[in-house]
Design a protein around this motif. Structure first.
Motif, PDB file in Angstrom:
ATOM      1  N   GLN A 257      57.044  62.125  13.331  1.00 10.67           N
ATOM      2  CA  GLN A 257      57.243  60.869  12.617  1.00 10.67           C
ATOM      3  C   GLN A 257      58.813  60.150  12.092  1.00 10.67           C
ATOM      4  OE1 GLN A 257      56.150  62.940   9.253  1.00 10.67           O
ATOM      5  NE2 GLN A 257      53.604  62.313   8.856  1.00 10.67           N
ATOM      6  N   LEU A 258      59.390  60.749  12.748  1.00 15.46           N
ATOM      7  CA  LEU A 258      60.950  60.627  12.276  1.00 15.46           C
ATOM      8  C   LEU A 258      61.444  59.202  13.675  1.00 15.46           C
ATOM      9  CD1 LEU A 258      62.929  63.811  11.203  1.00 15.46           C
ATOM     10  CD2 LEU A 258      62.571  61.670   9.572  1.00 15.46           C
ATOM     11  N   ALA A 259      61.068  60.321  14.408  1.00 14.97           N
ATOM     12  CA  ALA A 259      61.060  58.837  16.072  1.00 14.97           C
ATOM     13  C   ALA A 259      60.619  57.113  15.815  1.00 14.97           C
ATOM     14  CB  ALA A 259      60.679  59.703  16.953  1.00 14.97           C
ATOM     15  N   ASN A 260      59.513  58.013  15.552  1.00 17.87           N
ATOM     16  CA  ASN A 260      58.434  56.425  14.880  1.00 17.87           C
ATOM     17  C   ASN A 260      58.850  55.365  13.829  1.00 17.87           C
ATOM     18  OD1 ASN A 260      56.130  54.811  15.097  1.00 17.87           O
ATOM     19  ND2 ASN A 260      55.252  55.967  13.207  1.00 17.87           N
ATOM     20  N   TYR A 261      59.853  55.837  12.895  1.00 17.42           N
ATOM     21  CA  TYR A 261      60.788  55.376  11.905  1.00 17.42           C
ATOM     22  C   TYR A 261      61.480  54.906  12.652  1.00 17.42           C
ATOM     23  CZ  TYR A 261      57.621  58.363   8.254  1.00 17.42           C
ATOM     24  OH  TYR A 261      57.215  58.683   7.490  1.00 17.42           O
ATOM     25  N   GLN A 262      62.082  55.389  13.038  1.00 18.31           N
ATOM     26  CA  GLN A 262      63.595  54.980  13.472  1.00 18.31           C
ATOM     27  C   GLN A 262      63.522  53.564  15.025  1.00 18.31           C
ATOM     28  OE1 GLN A 262      65.821  57.363  16.921  1.00 18.31           O
ATOM     29  NE2 GLN A 262      68.281  56.082  15.554  1.00 18.31           N
ATOM     30  N   GLY A 263      62.739  54.481  15.903  1.00 20.56           N
ATOM     31  CA  GLY A 263      61.479  53.032  17.016  1.00 20.56           C
ATOM     32  C   GLY A 263      61.528  52.010  15.613  1.00 20.56           C
ATOM     33  N   MET A 264      60.456  51.589  14.388  1.00 15.29           N
ATOM     34  CA  MET A 264      60.870  50.394  14.210  1.00 15.29           C
ATOM     35  C   MET A 264      61.776  49.461  13.171  1.00 15.29           C
ATOM     36  SD  MET A 264      58.903  48.601  12.952  1.00 15.29           S
ATOM     37  CE  MET A 264      56.157  49.242  13.021  1.00 15.29           C
ATOM     38  N   ALA A 265      62.304  50.921  12.762  1.00 12.25           N
ATOM     39  CA  ALA A 265      63.712  50.409  12.340  1.00 12.25           C
ATOM     40  C   ALA A 265      65.154  49.402  13.415  1.00 12.25           C
ATOM     41  CB  ALA A 265      64.763  50.918  11.599  1.00 12.25           C
ATOM     42  N   VAL A 266      64.501  50.235  14.846  1.00 13.61           N
ATOM     43  CA  VAL A 266      65.296  49.956  16.030  1.00 13.61           C
ATOM     44  C   VAL A 266      64.574  48.044  16.178  1.00 13.61           C
ATOM     45  CG1 VAL A 266      66.100  49.328  17.781  1.00 13.61           C
ATOM     46  CG2 VAL A 266      66.416  51.719  16.503  1.00 13.61           C
ATOM     47  N   THR A 267      63.556  48.138  16.325  1.00 14.20           N
ATOM     48  CA  THR A 267      62.550  47.087  16.983  1.00 14.20           C
ATOM     49  C   THR A 267      62.933  45.722  15.812  1.00 14.20           C
ATOM     50  OG1 THR A 267      61.162  48.560  17.985  1.00 14.20           O
ATOM     51  CG2 THR A 267      60.240  46.563  17.508  1.00 14.20           C
TER      52      THR A 267
ATOM     53  N   ALA B 155      59.674  48.460  24.731  1.00 20.89           N
ATOM     54  CA  ALA B 155      61.534  47.973  24.807  1.00 20.89           C
ATOM     55  C   ALA B 155      62.294  49.223  24.737  1.00 20.89           C
ATOM     56  CB  ALA B 155      61.755  46.513  24.393  1.00 20.89           C
ATOM     57  N   LEU B 156      61.921  49.914  24.077  1.00 21.48           N
ATOM     58  CA  LEU B 156      62.625  51.039  23.111  1.00 21.48           C
ATOM     59  C   LEU B 156      63.359  51.828  24.587  1.00 21.48           C
ATOM     60  CD1 LEU B 156      61.361  51.599  19.712  1.00 21.48           C
ATOM     61  CD2 LEU B 156      63.233  50.150  20.097  1.00 21.48           C
ATOM     62  N   LYS B 157      64.531  52.387  24.288  1.00 24.15           N
ATOM     63  CA  LYS B 157      64.365  53.835  26.054  1.00 24.15           C
ATOM     64  C   LYS B 157      66.046  55.212  24.496  1.00 24.15           C
ATOM     65  CE  LYS B 157      69.301  51.440  26.546  1.00 24.15           C
ATOM     66  NZ  LYS B 157      70.480  51.274  27.438  1.00 24.15           N
ATOM     67  N   GLY B 158      65.797  56.484  24.340  1.00 21.52           N
ATOM     68  CA  GLY B 158      66.154  57.509  23.734  1.00 21.52           C
ATOM     69  C   GLY B 158      65.605  58.163  23.584  1.00 21.52           C
ATOM     70  N   GLU B 159      66.036  59.529  22.810  1.00 13.92           N
ATOM     71  CA  GLU B 159      65.341  59.813  22.027  1.00 13.92           C
ATOM     72  C   GLU B 159      66.098  59.941  20.175  1.00 13.92           C
ATOM     73  OE1 GLU B 159      62.272  61.350  22.981  1.00 13.92           O
ATOM     74  OE2 GLU B 159      62.775  60.820  25.181  1.00 13.92           O
ATOM     75  N   TYR B 160      64.914  60.032  20.004  1.00 13.46           N
ATOM     76  CA  TYR B 160      66.130  60.574  18.085  1.00 13.46           C
ATOM     77  C   TYR B 160      66.562  61.863  18.342  1.00 13.46           C
ATOM     78  CZ  TYR B 160      65.979  61.579  13.698  1.00 13.46           C
ATOM     79  OH  TYR B 160      66.541  61.849  12.084  1.00 13.46           O
ATOM     80  N   PRO B 161      67.543  61.554  17.176  1.00 11.00           N
ATOM     81  CA  PRO B 161      68.096  59.820  16.604  1.00 11.00           C
ATOM     82  C   PRO B 161      68.859  59.207  17.193  1.00 11.00           C
ATOM     83  CG  PRO B 161      69.256  62.331  16.608  1.00 11.00           C
ATOM     84  CD  PRO B 161      68.568  62.612  16.967  1.00 11.00           C
ATOM     85  N   ASN B 162      69.010  59.299  18.204  1.00  9.39           N
ATOM     86  CA  ASN B 162      70.004  57.831  19.724  1.00  9.39           C
ATOM     87  C   ASN B 162      68.875  56.959  20.063  1.00  9.39           C
ATOM     88  OD1 ASN B 162      72.148  59.541  18.669  1.00  9.39           O
ATOM     89  ND2 ASN B 162      71.459  60.906  20.532  1.00  9.39           N
ATOM     90  N   ILE B 163      67.442  56.375  19.334  1.00  9.60           N
ATOM     91  CA  ILE B 163      66.521  55.223  20.133  1.00  9.60           C
ATOM     92  C   ILE B 163      67.725  54.219  20.244  1.00  9.60           C
ATOM     93  CG2 ILE B 163      64.525  54.238  20.157  1.00  9.60           C
ATOM     94  CD1 ILE B 163      63.777  56.702  18.469  1.00  9.60           C
ATOM     95  N   SER B 164      67.135  53.120  20.729  1.00 12.94           N
ATOM     96  CA  SER B 164      68.304  52.290  21.028  1.00 12.94           C
ATOM     97  C   SER B 164      67.543  51.023  22.182  1.00 12.94           C
ATOM     98  CB  SER B 164      69.204  52.204  21.621  1.00 12.94           C
ATOM     99  OG  SER B 164      69.419  52.299  22.787  1.00 12.94           O
ATOM    100  N   ILE B 165      67.814  49.609  22.050  1.00  9.55           N
ATOM    101  CA  ILE B 165      66.950  48.476  22.493  1.00  9.55           C
ATOM    102  C   ILE B 165      67.281  49.030  23.958  1.00  9.55           C
ATOM    103  CG2 ILE B 165      66.274  46.630  23.283  1.00  9.55           C
ATOM    104  CD1 ILE B 165      65.535  47.315  20.256  1.00  9.55           C
TER     105      ILE B 165
END
Length: 277
Positions: free
Chosen positions: A43-53, A91-101
């Motif tokens: 869930q945290l990965a999903n939240y961060q992925g959405m925030a980065v996007t 278009a995302l790369k990396g794993e939580y907590p280091n997800i980026s574009i």
């Protein structure tokens, strides 16, 4: 309380228990509300992925509206929904907590217009020059408009040009200050017909100047500079007191405290990430 405005068999509008009913783009929608428990890693990965996007797309609203608008016609979606769905999945790369574009996979427009040939980008004095084959091919026309997106991840001050040139011109110039020209640049180009009925897939023109610091690295650099500043103060005071005491170590309690902190900060600095260079 929910209201059945179209009778008992109609769609509700409002709240029933922990459910909320409403209309979205002409479609009935229901969602669950309530207190959330502690989120899992997924869930945290999903939240961060959405925030980065969301952060990426928030800086290019005009481009996305044109680039995905044709796909959205006749559906319950809008251009931003489609762009968000694509980028969050692709278009995302990396794993939580280091997800980026992953900027090489960013698509700012998707359409049926054929690919434009010989796309090139060069740094020149005062900016960027982008060139392409200006000839007509099949569904490509001389009066197609050229759209350019210049992403600047380090500052977030992206630049979108929605009608910077015509296809027949074969090139365009993007004026940029030297400071911007020498930072990380992620450029994209798309073509759209004069009547807006067709658009091409965007093309990534390639990274310029390498990758800048990400958010974690920026924080580490700030922390390093703060500790380094404190170390410089302690070192100056430590050296001055030794000099004033002719090289002998003072026996005072104040100096012992100074020496203890000086050595602790010196050790911390040796292992602290964020050092320039």
């Amino acid at each position: 309380m929910a209201i059945a405005s179209n009778g008992p068999q109609g769609h509700l509008n409002g709240k029933v228990g922990n459910l909320v009913f409403y209309m979205l783009n002409g479609q009935p929608v229901v969602r669950l509300i309530g207190r959330k428990g502690k989120p899992s890693i997924l869930q945290l990965a999903n939240y961060q992925g959405m925030a980065v996007t969301t952060k990426l797309l928030s800086r290019m609203g005009g481009f996305i509206k044109l680039g995905y608008g044709l796909q959205a016609r006749g559906t319950v979606h809008n251009a931003h929904n489609l762009a968000t769905s694509y980028h969050k999945k692709q278009a995302l790369k990396g794993e939580y907590p280091n997800i980026s574009i992953d900027y090489s996979k960013v698509k700012l427009s998707q359409g049926l217009m054929s690919e434009t040939k010989d796309l090139k980008i060069n740094k020149v004095s005062g900016g960027l020059e982008i060139s392409w084959d200006p000839r007509d091919y099949a569904d490509l026309s001389y009066n197609d408009s050229v759209m350019v997106m210049i992403c600047c991840p380090e500052t977030g001050k992206d630049r979108e040009y929605l009608n910077i040139a015509r296809r027949s011109e074969g090139k365009c110039f993007i004026p940029l200050f030297e400071e911007v020209l020498n930072q990380q640049i992620e450029p994209y180009i798309s073509f759209i017909s004069a009547d807006g009925a067709m658009v091409s897939d965007s093309v990534y023109l390639g990274n310029l100047n390498g990758e800048g610091l990400n958010e974690i690295e920026k924080q580490q650099q700030v922390k390093y500079q703060q500790v380094k500043s404190r170390f410089d103060q302690l070192e100056g005071s430590y050296s001055r007191q030794l000099k004033e005491n002719y090289g002998e170590i003072p026996k005072t309690k104040a100096f012992k405290c100074l020496e203890k902190e000086y050595k602790a900060v010196q050790k911390q600095l040796l292992h602290l990430p964020g050092k320039p260079g």
